[in-house]
Design a protein around this motif. Sequence first.
Motif, short mmCIF file in Angstrom:
data_model
loop_
_atom_site.label_atom_id
_atom_site.label_comp_id
_atom_site.label_asym_id
_atom_site.label_seq_id
_atom_site.Cartn_x
_atom_site.Cartn_y
_atom_site.Cartn_z
N PHE A 19 0.84 -1.21 0.00
CA PHE A 19 0.00 0.00 0.00
C PHE A 19 0.87 1.26 0.00
O PHE A 19 0.68 2.17 -0.82
CB PHE A 19 -0.90 -0.04 1.24
N LEU A 20 1.85 1.28 0.91
CA LEU A 20 2.71 2.47 1.00
C LEU A 20 3.50 2.68 -0.28
O LEU A 20 3.60 3.80 -0.79
CB LEU A 20 3.66 2.34 2.21
N LEU A 22 2.63 1.68 -3.31
CA LEU A 22 1.73 2.12 -4.39
C LEU A 22 1.39 3.60 -4.25
O LEU A 22 1.33 4.34 -5.24
CB LEU A 22 0.43 1.30 -4.35
N VAL A 23 1.18 4.03 -2.99
CA VAL A 23 0.77 5.43 -2.79
C VAL A 23 1.96 6.38 -2.93
O VAL A 23 1.89 7.37 -3.66
CB VAL A 23 0.11 5.60 -1.39
N ARG A 26 3.25 6.32 -6.45
CA ARG A 26 2.13 6.51 -7.40
C ARG A 26 2.16 5.49 -8.53
O ARG A 26 2.08 5.86 -9.72
CB ARG A 26 2.16 7.92 -7.97
N ARG A 28 0.78 2.86 -10.98
CA ARG A 28 -0.54 2.55 -11.54
C ARG A 28 -0.52 1.13 -12.07
O ARG A 28 0.13 0.85 -13.09
CB ARG A 28 -0.87 3.53 -12.68
N VAL A 220 -7.66 1.35 -2.39
CA VAL A 220 -7.52 2.80 -2.20
C VAL A 220 -6.51 3.38 -3.20
O VAL A 220 -6.81 4.35 -3.91
CB VAL A 220 -7.19 3.15 -0.73
N PRO A 221 -5.31 2.77 -3.36
CA PRO A 221 -4.39 3.31 -4.38
C PRO A 221 -5.00 3.24 -5.79
O PRO A 221 -4.83 4.17 -6.58
CB PRO A 221 -3.16 2.39 -4.29
N ARG A 222 -5.72 2.15 -6.08
CA ARG A 222 -6.31 2.05 -7.44
C ARG A 222 -7.35 3.16 -7.64
O ARG A 222 -7.44 3.76 -8.70
CB ARG A 222 -6.92 0.66 -7.65
N LEU A 224 -7.34 6.09 -6.14
CA LEU A 224 -6.61 7.36 -6.27
C LEU A 224 -6.08 7.51 -7.70
O LEU A 224 -6.14 8.59 -8.30
CB LEU A 224 -5.45 7.44 -5.26
N ASN A 225 -5.61 6.39 -8.25
CA ASN A 225 -5.09 6.42 -9.63
C ASN A 225 -6.22 6.69 -10.64
O ASN A 225 -6.05 7.47 -11.58
CB ASN A 225 -4.42 5.09 -9.98
#
Length: 250
Positions: A19-20, A22-23, A26, A28, A220-222, A224-225
């Motif tokens: 998670f960290l 990916l965020v 950034r 994708r 959550v990262p997906r 945000l992307n």
Amino acid sequence: METFNTLVVAWIGIGLATFLALVVFRIRAPYGRHARKGWGRMIDNHWGWFWMELPALIIMPVLSLIGPSAKTPTLLLLTGLWVLHYAYRTLVFPFQLRTKGKKMPISIVLSAIFFNLVNGFLNGYFLGWLAPSAGSVFSIHASIGLVLFFGGAYINQRADRKLIGLRKNGNGYQVPKGWLFTYISCPNHFGEIIEWAGFALIAWNLPALSFALWTFFNLVPRSLNHHAWYREHFPEYPKGRKAVIPYILI
Ligand code: NDP
């Protein structure tokens, strides 16, 4: 049990690190709208989805049912809910997609298969072998969990259908409008996060919690992307719309 719990905690740690990464970086994940070259050989996206999700559909119910644990109502309920979700995700969703000629990298399919094998194993093995009595279906947390599971599944599938429907007339990407899309870019992800949080409340065990956390860590990262992608591609994209949690997240 101790070794198993240590494994699950380590698995949650890997999820948090993912998670960290990916965020912060950034990243994708390169499928769907973020598909791009440079990730190796590709496979048709309908079949990619099918193969990614198939291990989850099989491994968890098989393990939970063949193990020596008592087949309590809670164990059967959890197994049934799991099968309901994964039958949809494996056998229905991939073949509803209206994209034509779209591909995804085999590396993504393999990493999702790995995730589904581990996650299906942890949840199925725990219920089939380790769950002392798998709790009561009538507890307060299980009742709230049931409502969240079905509410989340409804939101997830309705949002999936609406997004897939945007391509009805062979259209390209559009700005989704109405219903929960007024508030967030990704109601399908929002629904899925709620769904597995509900499952964890019913199950009330560590592997189910790890799955709920992993769903959050992945989606959550997906979201945000996706949200950033909408803003890049549609200058008129509604300013007040958040990525995944209404009024709150980004
Ligand atoms: P998307 O929302 O990106 O796409 C779903 C489908 O709708 C695709 O066919 C996509 O086309 C199409 N679509 C989406 N938005 C638009 C638009 N604005 N205009 C036209 N067509 C659109 O879904 P994801 O791939 O992110 O996720 C699919 C499902 O899988 C979700 O329900 C999600 O919750 C679940 N999922 C669960 C994960 C987990 O860890 N539990 C991880 C990842 C996904 P195209 O493919 O061309 O973009």
